[in-house]
Write a protein that holds these residues in place. Structure first.
Motif, short mmCIF file in Angstrom:
data_model
loop_
_atom_site.label_atom_id
_atom_site.label_comp_id
_atom_site.label_asym_id
_atom_site.label_seq_id
_atom_site.Cartn_x
_atom_site.Cartn_y
_atom_site.Cartn_z
N PHE A 56 0.16 -24.09 0.10
CA PHE A 56 -0.01 -22.65 0.28
C PHE A 56 -1.16 -22.47 1.26
O PHE A 56 -1.95 -23.40 1.48
CB PHE A 56 -0.26 -21.92 -1.05
CG PHE A 56 -1.52 -22.31 -1.78
CD1 PHE A 56 -2.72 -21.63 -1.55
CD2 PHE A 56 -1.50 -23.33 -2.72
CE1 PHE A 56 -3.87 -21.99 -2.23
CE2 PHE A 56 -2.65 -23.68 -3.40
CZ PHE A 56 -3.83 -23.01 -3.16
N GLN A 57 -1.22 -21.32 1.89
CA GLN A 57 -2.22 -21.03 2.92
C GLN A 57 -3.31 -20.11 2.37
O GLN A 57 -3.02 -19.22 1.58
CB GLN A 57 -1.56 -20.33 4.11
CG GLN A 57 -0.46 -21.12 4.79
CD GLN A 57 -1.03 -22.27 5.59
OE1 GLN A 57 -2.08 -22.15 6.21
NE2 GLN A 57 -0.34 -23.40 5.55
N VAL A 58 -4.54 -20.34 2.83
CA VAL A 58 -5.66 -19.46 2.50
C VAL A 58 -6.26 -18.96 3.80
O VAL A 58 -6.55 -19.76 4.70
CB VAL A 58 -6.73 -20.20 1.67
CG1 VAL A 58 -7.96 -19.30 1.47
CG2 VAL A 58 -6.17 -20.65 0.34
N GLY A 59 -6.40 -17.66 3.89
CA GLY A 59 -7.01 -17.08 5.08
C GLY A 59 -6.42 -15.73 5.43
O GLY A 59 -5.42 -15.30 4.83
N PRO A 60 -7.02 -15.08 6.40
CA PRO A 60 -6.57 -13.73 6.80
C PRO A 60 -5.20 -13.75 7.46
O PRO A 60 -4.71 -14.71 7.91
CB PRO A 60 -7.64 -13.26 7.77
CG PRO A 60 -8.39 -14.46 8.19
CD PRO A 60 -8.16 -15.52 7.19
N THR A 82 -10.73 -21.90 4.26
CA THR A 82 -9.42 -21.43 4.69
C THR A 82 -8.56 -22.61 5.15
O THR A 82 -9.05 -23.72 5.31
CB THR A 82 -9.55 -20.42 5.85
OG1 THR A 82 -10.21 -21.07 6.94
CG2 THR A 82 -10.33 -19.21 5.43
N GLY A 83 -7.29 -22.33 5.34
CA GLY A 83 -6.37 -23.36 5.82
C GLY A 83 -5.29 -23.67 4.81
O GLY A 83 -5.04 -22.91 3.88
N THR A 84 -4.66 -24.82 5.00
CA THR A 84 -3.55 -25.24 4.14
C THR A 84 -4.06 -26.05 2.95
O THR A 84 -4.77 -27.04 3.13
CB THR A 84 -2.54 -26.10 4.94
OG1 THR A 84 -2.07 -25.33 6.05
CG2 THR A 84 -1.37 -26.52 4.08
#
Length: 118
Positions: free
Chosen positions: A114-118, A91-93
Motif C-alpha cells: 500500500f502507498q503512504v503519501g499525498p 512516505t512511499g510504498t
C-alpha cells in the motif's frame, strides 16, 4: 444402468464436500486496503482471513519504502483476524508479508503493498 451412474456421483459428491472442509485460510481483506493509498502512515495493519488462525504459528511483518521494518511488537490474532501495530515510517510504498496456519492445519502466506503519501 441407473445403479452404475449413482456409483460415479457418490464419490464426486464426497470429494466436493471434503475439499470445502480442507480449504486454506486466504486473505479476505486488509486495512489499509491492498494496493490503496493513504495520506499518512497508519498506526496498525489489520488482516482478515477466510478461516480462524492458530496464533502461535501466524505472523506479519511490515517494511517501509527504505526496507526498514516498521511493525512493533507481536502480531495479535483473534479468530480470523490478525493485526500488528506500526511506528511511523515515512512516505512511499509499504510491504506487508504474512504467513498463517489455519485451525485446520493448512499453511498459507502472501504479501501486498500500500502507498503512504499525498
Amino acid at each position: 444402468m441407473r445403479h452404475l451412474s449413482l456409483i460415479g456421483i457418490i464419490p464426486l459428491a464426497f470429494v466436493l464436500a471434503t475439499s470445502a472442509v480442507h480449504a486454506h485460510a486466504l486473505l479476505d481483506h486488509a486495512e489499509p486496503r491492498v494496493g490503496n493509498k493513504v495520506a499518512s502512515p497508519p498506526h496498525a495493519v489489520i488482516l482478515w482471513f477466510t478461516q480462524k488462525l492458530e496464533p502461535a504459528f501466524s505472523g506479519v511483518t511490515v517494511t517501509n519504502a527504505a526496507g526498514q521494518r516498521v511493525d512493533v511488537g507481536k502480531p495479535r490474532v483473534s479468530g480470523n483476524q490478525m493485526s500488528v501495530s506500526l511506528r511511523g515510517g515515512g512516505t512511499g510504498t509499504y510491504h506487508v508479508n504474512w504467513h498463517v496456519l489455519s485451525v485446520d492445519t493448512h499453511k498459507t502466506d502472501g504479501s501486498f503493498t500500500f502507498q503512504v503519501g499525498p
